[in-house]
Design a protein around this motif. Structure first.
Motif, mmCIF file in Angstrom:
data_model
loop_
_atom_site.group_PDB
_atom_site.id
_atom_site.type_symbol
_atom_site.label_atom_id
_atom_site.label_comp_id
_atom_site.label_asym_id
_atom_site.label_seq_id
_atom_site.Cartn_x
_atom_site.Cartn_y
_atom_site.Cartn_z
ATOM 1 N N ALA A 20 64.184 52.568 44.204
ATOM 2 C CA ALA A 20 63.070 52.143 43.361
ATOM 3 C C ALA A 20 61.885 53.061 43.592
ATOM 4 O O ALA A 20 61.641 53.517 44.717
ATOM 5 N N GLU A 21 61.148 53.329 42.539
ATOM 6 C CA GLU A 21 59.943 54.153 42.624
ATOM 7 C C GLU A 21 58.772 53.261 43.009
ATOM 8 O O GLU A 21 58.514 52.253 42.351
ATOM 9 N N THR A 22 58.083 53.605 44.079
ATOM 10 C CA THR A 22 56.959 52.804 44.554
ATOM 11 C C THR A 22 55.648 53.359 44.020
ATOM 12 O O THR A 22 55.376 54.551 44.141
ATOM 13 N N ILE A 23 54.841 52.473 43.430
ATOM 14 C CA ILE A 23 53.496 52.865 43.017
ATOM 15 C C ILE A 23 52.486 52.038 43.813
ATOM 16 O O ILE A 23 52.702 50.854 44.057
ATOM 17 N N THR A 24 51.442 52.704 44.240
ATOM 18 C CA THR A 24 50.402 52.054 45.031
ATOM 19 C C THR A 24 49.232 51.701 44.131
ATOM 20 O O THR A 24 48.662 52.562 43.464
ATOM 21 N N VAL A 25 48.888 50.419 44.123
ATOM 22 C CA VAL A 25 47.839 49.893 43.258
ATOM 23 C C VAL A 25 46.652 49.467 44.114
ATOM 24 O O VAL A 25 46.794 48.608 44.993
ATOM 25 N N ALA A 26 45.484 50.070 43.882
ATOM 26 C CA ALA A 26 44.262 49.694 44.602
ATOM 27 C C ALA A 26 43.435 48.771 43.720
ATOM 28 O O ALA A 26 43.135 49.097 42.575
ATOM 29 N N THR A 27 43.082 47.619 44.261
ATOM 30 C CA THR A 27 42.342 46.660 43.444
ATOM 31 C C THR A 27 41.321 45.898 44.273
ATOM 32 O O THR A 27 41.262 46.018 45.495
ATOM 33 N N LEU A 57 40.906 45.395 48.418
ATOM 34 C CA LEU A 57 39.683 45.692 49.167
ATOM 35 C C LEU A 57 38.482 44.943 48.593
ATOM 36 O O LEU A 57 38.445 44.623 47.405
ATOM 37 N N GLU A 58 37.503 44.705 49.446
ATOM 38 C CA GLU A 58 36.213 44.174 49.000
ATOM 39 C C GLU A 58 35.549 45.182 48.072
ATOM 40 O O GLU A 58 35.761 46.388 48.193
ATOM 41 N N GLU A 59 34.749 44.701 47.130
ATOM 42 C CA GLU A 59 34.261 45.528 46.024
ATOM 43 C C GLU A 59 33.576 46.816 46.475
ATOM 44 O O GLU A 59 33.917 47.911 45.996
ATOM 45 N N ASN A 60 32.613 46.727 47.366
ATOM 46 C CA ASN A 60 31.907 47.934 47.800
ATOM 47 C C ASN A 60 32.854 48.916 48.502
ATOM 48 O O ASN A 60 32.768 50.131 48.310
ATOM 49 N N VAL A 61 33.764 48.384 49.320
ATOM 50 C CA VAL A 61 34.717 49.235 50.039
ATOM 51 C C VAL A 61 35.672 49.901 49.054
ATOM 52 O O VAL A 61 35.994 51.092 49.173
ATOM 53 N N LEU A 62 36.136 49.131 48.066
ATOM 54 C CA LEU A 62 37.031 49.689 47.055
ATOM 55 C C LEU A 62 36.391 50.892 46.371
ATOM 56 O O LEU A 62 37.011 51.953 46.228
ATOM 57 N N ARG A 63 35.156 50.745 45.966
ATOM 58 C CA ARG A 63 34.487 51.829 45.251
ATOM 59 C C ARG A 63 34.358 53.072 46.127
ATOM 60 O O ARG A 63 34.567 54.197 45.672
ATOM 61 N N GLN A 64 34.026 52.875 47.387
ATOM 62 C CA GLN A 64 33.897 54.020 48.292
ATOM 63 C C GLN A 64 35.238 54.719 48.489
ATOM 64 O O GLN A 64 35.332 55.952 48.415
ATOM 65 N N LEU A 80 44.325 52.763 39.840
ATOM 66 C CA LEU A 80 42.998 52.484 40.356
ATOM 67 C C LEU A 80 42.364 51.356 39.552
ATOM 68 O O LEU A 80 42.462 51.327 38.325
ATOM 69 N N THR A 81 41.704 50.444 40.236
ATOM 70 C CA THR A 81 40.891 49.438 39.552
ATOM 71 C C THR A 81 39.469 49.981 39.501
ATOM 72 O O THR A 81 38.776 50.050 40.524
ATOM 73 N N ILE A 82 39.058 50.398 38.317
ATOM 74 C CA ILE A 82 37.727 50.972 38.128
ATOM 75 C C ILE A 82 37.026 50.226 37.003
ATOM 76 O O ILE A 82 37.589 49.314 36.394
ATOM 77 N N GLY A 83 35.796 50.625 36.721
ATOM 78 C CA GLY A 83 35.024 49.906 35.727
ATOM 79 C C GLY A 83 34.482 50.776 34.613
ATOM 80 O O GLY A 83 34.772 51.977 34.517
ATOM 81 N N THR A 84 33.662 50.150 33.801
ATOM 82 C CA THR A 84 33.064 50.812 32.649
ATOM 83 C C THR A 84 32.172 51.974 33.069
ATOM 84 O O THR A 84 31.970 52.907 32.300
ATOM 85 N N GLY A 240 27.328 38.158 47.501
ATOM 86 C CA GLY A 240 27.633 38.849 46.259
ATOM 87 C C GLY A 240 28.297 37.891 45.293
ATOM 88 O O GLY A 240 28.163 36.666 45.417
ATOM 89 N N PHE A 241 29.043 38.426 44.339
ATOM 90 C CA PHE A 241 29.690 37.586 43.334
ATOM 91 C C PHE A 241 30.621 36.562 43.972
ATOM 92 O O PHE A 241 30.528 35.358 43.690
ATOM 93 N N ASN A 242 31.520 37.000 44.833
ATOM 94 C CA ASN A 242 32.515 36.082 45.403
ATOM 95 C C ASN A 242 31.872 34.979 46.234
ATOM 96 O O ASN A 242 32.288 33.821 46.167
#
Length: 434
Positions: A20-27, A57-64, A80-84, A240-242
């Protein structure tokens, strides 16, 4: 935190797949993404040749982490989980895979236009929206009734302050209002930018000169600090939000101004202790309604450094498609479906019936205007952010100085003067100013 779901070798052999092909998803670690992880088995059952390796990851850490990885061509992640904010900037730099060959049944035209446009560069999509949001005000109808308060059709920040004072009850563990205090360009500054907008402020004038020490910023941030010190919860600079979502859902906040994406969880009686006493209203305004509510999307993108772009696209098309929304509605309930991305969601009778906030959120998203979000003209686009690469560091630095003012380590005037100087230096180094 890392979650890995492996497919048994017997299943792979039965499917005719050796490896199986493994893909790594950061969110990010919010409720909608947790639901997506819980449904990974449904994806893997339909795609036995793909495994998902989660990095949450926590939001700030994810972005970094994501910014560092993609800027250095690190190749750690396939999705990658990114934004507008990031999508058009990173696309322009060639960091993202263009999504111009999606399958016909994905139905790109079903995506809400403001959300689709925000994730595009030169007319091409570079990220698919998992959910989208604007901002709104949540409030406890029981507390308002007890205090004899009637919600306005369009609340003002002055009214909010008066209402917070009337329902503030620290002896019983209820803060009059909860607002973001955790520093970060996507944390406290997302909310505070909208507050400043409504007080008539802007981040930069037309010549890219920072405006952080302007009267509008001074008035808005002083209002915020005083409001939170008088009627907010203790330790607000860590929230924060959470954190605020958790407090409000437990009945610890009388009012909360934040993302419309919180509505589903708050209206779900299995998730929220205040589901039966929940009211909602437009985000408050002050001098102007411009820029009072934001436009944001958490989206899934594929970095150019991915070794598995085809498998990654298969996953993100699944996670943002109409069938996924139906799956969440059936398994988790319709108040839990990812909001704000597709016309078909808001046309769905099940969603309309179970989510009383649906039409309100739809209108808020469609009416947010990143091209006209301030009282005075600006050279940038964005409601709660400035659409330039430098804003990520600028916004976080400013957020830290304002958090210091909130805790009393410095005055609002000193905090904004420091933020002004630091932002001027950054803009000069970046070539915006002489």
């Amino acid at each position: 935190m890392k979650l890995t779901r492996a497919i048994p070798l017997a299943s792979l052999a039965a499917a005719g797949v050796v490896n199986a092909e493994t893909i790594t998803v950061a969110t990010v670690n919010n409720n909608d993404m947790v639901i997506m992880q819980s449904l990974t088995e449904a994806f893997e059952s339909a795609h036995a040749d793909i495994e998902i390796d989660w990095v949450v990851l926590e939001e700030n850490v994810l972005r970094q982490r994501l910014t560092t990885d993609i800027a250095t061509d690190g190749g750690q992640f396939d999705v990658l989980t990114i934004g507008t904010y990031e999508a058009p900037i990173w696309a322009e730099r060639g960091w993202l895979v263009p999504l111009d060959d999606l399958p016909d049944d994905y139905d790109v035209d079903d995506l809400l236009k403001p959300v689709r446009d925000g994730l595009s560069h030169d007319g091409t999509l570079y990220a698919l929206p998992f959910y989208a949001e604007s901002s709104m005000m949540f409030y406890r109808t029981d507390l308002f009734e007890e205090a004899g308060i009637e919600m306005s059709d369009q609340p003002t920040w002055q009214e909010v302050r008066e209402w917070a004072g009337a329902i503030h009850d620290p002896e019983n563990g209820v803060a009059g209002i909860c607002l973001r205090g955790k520093p970060g360009w996507g944390e406290n500054m997302a909310f505070l930018s909208t507050l400043v907008n409504t007080f008539g402020g802007r981040w930069f004038d037309e010549g890219w000169n920072p405006q952080l020490d302007s009267p509008a910023w001074q008035e808005a941030i002083q209002f915020y600090v005083d409001l939170m010190n008088d009627y907010g919860p203790s330790g607000a600079s860590s929230n924060g939000f959470n954190e605020n979502l958790a407090m409000f859902s437990r009945g610890k906040c009388g009012m909360w101004v934040d993302a419309t994406s919180a509505a589903g969880k708050l209206f779900n009686p299995d998730e929220s202790e205040v589901a039966g006493e929940l009211g909602f209203a437009p985000a408050p305004v002050a001098e102007t309604p411009k820029g009072a509510h934001w436009l944001w999307s958490w989206a899934l993108a594929i970095p150019s450094s991915s070794d598995s772009p085809e498998a990654a696209q298969t996953f993100i098309a699944w996670a943002t498609g109409q069938d996924y929304i139906e799956l969440v509605g059936e398994r988790e309930g319709w108040t839990s479906v990812p909001p704000g991305t597709r016309k078909s969601t808001y046309e769905n009778e099940n969603y309309q019936r179970e989510a009383p906030f649906a039409g309100f959120v739809h209108e808020a998203i469609n009416s947010a205007d990143p091209t006209d979000s301030t009282l005075e003209p600006t050279p940038y686009q964005g409601v709660q952010f400035v659409g330039i690469p430098e804003f990520q560091s600028i916004g976080t630095q400013v957020g830290q100085t304002i958090a210091a003012a909130l805790t009393g380590e410095t005055s609002v005037e000193q905090a904004l003067a420091s933020a002004q100087r630091a932002t001027e230096r950054t803009m000069q180094r970046a070539g915006y100013l002489d």
